[in-house]
Write a protein that holds these residues in place. Structure first.
Motif, short mmCIF file in Angstrom:
data_model
loop_
_atom_site.label_atom_id
_atom_site.label_comp_id
_atom_site.label_asym_id
_atom_site.label_seq_id
_atom_site.Cartn_x
_atom_site.Cartn_y
_atom_site.Cartn_z
N VAL A 1 0.86 -1.18 0.00
CA VAL A 1 0.00 0.00 0.00
C VAL A 1 0.90 1.23 0.00
N VAL A 2 0.66 2.11 -0.94
CA VAL A 2 1.44 3.35 -1.01
C VAL A 2 0.63 4.47 -0.36
N LEU A 3 1.27 5.17 0.55
CA LEU A 3 0.59 6.23 1.29
C LEU A 3 1.34 7.54 1.11
N LYS A 4 0.62 8.64 1.27
CA LYS A 4 1.23 9.96 1.11
C LYS A 4 0.89 10.80 2.33
N GLY A 5 1.92 11.41 2.91
CA GLY A 5 1.73 12.21 4.13
C GLY A 5 0.83 13.41 3.87
N ARG A 6 -0.16 13.63 4.74
CA ARG A 6 -1.09 14.75 4.55
C ARG A 6 -1.08 15.71 5.72
N LEU A 7 -1.13 15.17 6.93
CA LEU A 7 -1.17 16.05 8.11
C LEU A 7 0.00 15.73 9.03
N PRO A 8 0.77 16.74 9.41
CA PRO A 8 1.92 16.48 10.28
C PRO A 8 1.47 15.93 11.63
N GLY A 9 2.31 15.08 12.19
CA GLY A 9 2.00 14.53 13.51
C GLY A 9 2.65 13.18 13.69
N ARG A 10 2.41 12.58 14.83
CA ARG A 10 2.94 11.25 15.13
C ARG A 10 1.75 10.32 15.30
N TYR A 11 1.69 9.31 14.46
CA TYR A 11 0.50 8.45 14.42
C TYR A 11 0.88 6.98 14.50
N HIS A 12 0.05 6.21 15.15
CA HIS A 12 0.24 4.77 15.19
C HIS A 12 -0.65 4.14 14.14
N ILE A 13 -0.03 3.50 13.17
CA ILE A 13 -0.75 3.06 11.97
C ILE A 13 -0.60 1.54 11.81
N MET B 1 -6.28 -6.85 12.55
CA MET B 1 -5.16 -5.91 12.48
C MET B 1 -3.85 -6.61 12.15
N GLY B 2 -3.07 -5.95 11.33
CA GLY B 2 -1.68 -6.36 11.12
C GLY B 2 -0.80 -5.60 12.09
N PRO B 3 0.51 -5.88 12.06
CA PRO B 3 1.41 -5.19 12.98
C PRO B 3 1.44 -3.69 12.72
N GLY B 4 1.49 -2.90 13.78
CA GLY B 4 1.45 -1.45 13.64
C GLY B 4 2.84 -0.83 13.70
N ALA B 5 2.89 0.44 13.41
CA ALA B 5 4.16 1.18 13.49
C ALA B 5 3.84 2.64 13.78
N TRP B 6 4.82 3.31 14.42
CA TRP B 6 4.67 4.75 14.65
C TRP B 6 5.22 5.48 13.45
N LEU B 7 4.44 6.37 12.91
CA LEU B 7 4.89 7.17 11.77
C LEU B 7 4.96 8.63 12.19
N ASP B 8 6.05 9.27 11.85
CA ASP B 8 6.22 10.70 12.13
C ASP B 8 6.15 11.47 10.83
N ILE B 9 5.16 12.32 10.73
CA ILE B 9 5.03 13.15 9.52
C ILE B 9 5.38 14.58 9.90
N ALA B 10 6.37 15.10 9.20
CA ALA B 10 6.80 16.48 9.47
C ALA B 10 6.32 17.39 8.34
N GLY B 11 6.47 18.68 8.55
CA GLY B 11 6.12 19.64 7.50
C GLY B 11 4.87 20.42 7.82
N ASP B 12 4.34 21.03 6.77
CA ASP B 12 3.20 21.93 6.92
C ASP B 12 1.99 21.36 6.17
N ALA B 13 0.87 21.26 6.87
CA ALA B 13 -0.32 20.69 6.25
C ALA B 13 -0.76 21.48 5.01
N SER B 14 -0.51 22.78 5.03
CA SER B 14 -0.98 23.60 3.90
C SER B 14 -0.18 23.33 2.63
N ASP B 15 0.94 22.62 2.76
CA ASP B 15 1.72 22.29 1.56
C ASP B 15 1.18 21.08 0.82
N PHE B 16 0.25 20.38 1.46
CA PHE B 16 -0.22 19.13 0.87
C PHE B 16 -0.95 19.38 -0.45
#
Lengths: 250, 435
Positions: free
Chosen positions: B146-158, B171-186
């Motif tokens: 699955v290809v995903l694209k960062g949209r909103l900055p934050g730290r999420y458990h996915i 559920m499959g195994p989860g991971a913490w994802l850190d998305i940096a940057g500015d939401a308005s750039d999306f």
């Protein structure tokens, strides 16, 4: 106030009495506004639900069938009260306007700001043209039967064409993943809804496809027939729940 | 009257008593408020974000005997808004599919997120792109991406997970994802078949607001037309007085006629304009994708495993499985891992190459064999495999003993001396031992 006032003896209120009755009008209107925003919106969200929440649920079979059928409920009940007792032909428009306010508030604050969905993905449909016609037919006919048959039918039949200018553009075709989708389907695929797998969508299912690719008129007429019955049912519910007992004591 | 009342001793007494009573009532009320305020403050101060997605909520037999995940990997766990990442992995669909769970005729590979903080741009099953739900075959092996694209900055458990129709989320195994940057750039642009580039974040919004406003304007005008006059009491009185004709004037009727005729005309005019503007509009698509399983990855015929008996010792939180294993390969093999319901029990004596960078729940020393010697080529041996750890309880897998379908399922990973892996699935009824 007496129910036995006759034409020659009727005198409109003036002065302080007139001011108080006007204040009472506004008080009831404001209360009605909040009441219908809350109750009709809740009723609509629980019954029409996903068909109105998501752009990729607004199909040509179920959406035009379910939405007017549920959307005519409160308008019929409120018309019964406002028309029978006050000859006010604005019950449907008032209810639907309140519904619109409620849905827009929910979509912007709950879906967009709270849950991050783009607003265009969760834009509500409009029932206002249908409501205006329903009010107009009631006022001109002064008849439950005529309004149920012609107003109820018009309420359903106008729904899909009135909303196509809003949602038609979301049906432009897109190629993605070696398949054809609409832009609306792309919203459903791209903007992740954890609790909303694709298979949950109740779209394009059932025997309404008997008439092949002209499912929408069939759905609309089916909805029109059901709306005539639903209108009558909710008219009587409105009459049953409403009372002018307190007005008589004034 | 007022003077009389003020001079009346009874009245004064009543007033004094009620004042005292009011004071007496006021104190407990204030204390109660303070108590509630303190409780609320403690509650607010100890609030923590919710980190779970209900992964332990589903019955153990569903988690252990439906979709069995392994080798789940994330390409990146720290990235910016607009960056694309992928999650890849494999899963085996259990042969021993629970009888109470509908067969996976419609399943949707999903991603658990707190709202669309990422968007899903592509998805593949066995290398084939697909957009809809898919039918899975029990016993089948699949790999996914699955290809995903960062949209909103934050730290999420996915997590990647499967929505199984009428069964729930596995559920499959989860991971913490850190998305940096500015939401308005999306940005998220999609090209239609006609070549038009569409900004999905705003497409159709202005148009929708316009039409809603247009009808709202007409509706408001209609409401104001009536609200400007006296409404309820006056109209009720007039109606009761037989003045119905004065309540709805000829002008009102003319406006009503204009609405009843004009609104449908406008609706069909605007509808026709839109149809002409978008002649290539198509209905929503709702097909079920058909993707066949891979050639056997699990139970590929190299190692045969038969589960003889399984016991779960409740006080020790250990599952003992008696396995009849026949090594059909040309190299000695050892059991390195047993995975079930998202928990991995590892055999410390075997070096297990980790092909999984998601946060699997691991019992590193959780797997013990009664005979740790490698199983030689052609040898058939009965092995007692014991998977022990508090994870049985903390992951709520021990709830199996309370299920109507008390059967376990899982994957056993064998490794030869060169680290090559063979996978077998097992399934068995579980006998609880309470001593």
């Amino acid at each position: 106030m007496s129910a036995k006032l006759s034409k020659p003896t009727f005198k409109p209120y003036t002065g302080e009495k007139a001011r108080i009755t006007r204040a009472y009008d506004y008080l009831i209107l404001v209360l009605a506004l909040f009441l219908f925003i809350g109750s009709f919106h809740l009723h609509f969200a629980l019954t029409v639900g996903d068909w109105d929440f998501w752009v990729d649920w607004k199909d040509r079979q179920w959406w035009p069938l379910v939405t007017p059928l549920i959307g005519i409920t409160f308008p019929a009940a409120v018309q019964a009260v406002l028309w029978s007792n006050f000859r006010l032909p604005l019950g449907a428009t008032l209810c639907v306007a309140c519904l619109s306010i409620g849905t827009w508030i929910a979509r912007v604050f709950a879906y967009h700001y709270w849950n991050y969905f783009p607003i265009n993905m969760v834009m509500p449909s409009t029932l206002l043209p249908s409501a205006l016609v329903l009010d107009g037919i009631l006022m001109l006919s002064n008849s439950l039967t005529v309004t149920a048959i012609f107003g109820g039918s018009a309420f359903a039949l106008l729904f899909y064409p009135a909303n196509w200018p809003i949602f038609g553009m979301f049906h432009l075709p897109v190629e993605a993943g070696n398949s054809q989708l609409t832009l609306a389907d792309m919203f459903g695929f791209q903007y992740i809804r954890t609790g909303m797998p694709e298979y949950l969508r109740i779209i394009e299912r059932g025997t309404l496809r008997t008439y092949g690719q002209i499912a929408t008129p069939l759905s609309a007429f089916c909805s029109a027939l059901l709306c005539t019955l639903m209108y009558t049912l909710w008219w009587h519910i409105g009459k049953w729940f409403a009372t002018t007992r307190y007005l008589k004591r004034i | 009257m007022k003077t009389l009342w003020q001079n009346n001793p009874c009245a004064t007494m009543a007033k004094t008593i009620s004042y005292r009573n009011a004071n007496a009532l006021k104190q407990p009320f204030t204390k109660g408020l303070l108590f509630l305020g303190t409780l609320l403050s403690v509650y607010m101060l100890t609030l923590q974000p919710v980190m779970a997605h209900g992964e332990k909520n589903l019955e153990p037999y569903v988690r252990m005997r439906t979709v069995q995940w392994y080798d789940v990997q994330w390409s990146k766990q720290k990235f910016n808004v607009n960056d694309e990442i992928s999650v890849t992995g494999k899963f085996h669909v259990a042969e021993d599919w629970p009888i109470s769970v509908p067969k996976p005729d419609a399943a949707f590979l999903n991603i658990s997120t707190p709202g669309p903080v990422l968007i899903r741009t592509e998805r593949y099953l066995n290398g084939k792109p697909y957009m809809n739900s898919v039918a899975l075959q029990p016993g089948g092996d699949y790999d996914f991406k699955v290809v995903l694209k960062g949209r909103l900055p934050g730290r999420y458990h996915i997590h990647p997970f499967f929505n199984l129709k009428d069964a729930g989320q596995v559920m499959g195994p989860g991971a913490w994802l850190d998305i940096a940057g500015d939401a308005s750039d999306f940005t998220n642009n999609v090209q239609t078949i006609n070549g038009e580039l569409v900004d999905m974040e705003n497409f159709g919004l202005g148009n929708g607001i316009f039409w809603h406003s247009f009808w709202a304007l007409l509706g408001t005008a209609w409401l104001l037309w009536w609200v400007r006059r006296p409404l309820f009491i006056e109209r009720y009185r007039m109606l009761q007085a037989g003045l119905e004709d004065e309540l709805v004037t000829p002008l009102d009727r003319n406006i009503g006629k204009a609405i009843v005729i004009g609104v449908p005309v406008l609706v069909f005019m605007f509808y026709t304009m839109t149809v002409n503007k978008y002649p290539k509009a198509i209905p929503l698509q709702a097909s079920l994708d058909q993707i066949l399983p891979l050639s056997a990855q699990v139970n590929a015929g190299v190692v045969d495993v038969e589960t003889v008996r399984t016991e779960y010792r409740v006080p020790k939180r250990s599952m003992t499985v008696s396995l009849k294993i026949k090594n059909g390969s040309d190299k000695p093999i050892q059991i390195g891992e047993f995975a079930t319901g998202g928990v991995r029990f590892l055999n410390q004596a075997v070096s297990v190459p980790d092909q999984n960078n998601a946060e699997s729940v691991i019992a590193k020393e959780g797997l013990i064999l009664d005979n740790p010697a490698p199983i030689q080529p052609g040898e058939q041996r009965t092995v007692l495999m014991t998977a022990s750890d508090a994870l049985w309880e903390s992951e709520k897998l021990d709830g199996l003993i309370n299920d109507a379908d008390s059967r376990i399922g899982g994957l056993i990973f064998f490794f030869d001396s060169e680290g090559e892996r063979t996978i077998s699935s097992i399934t068995s009824a579980v006998i609880p031992k309470f001593d």
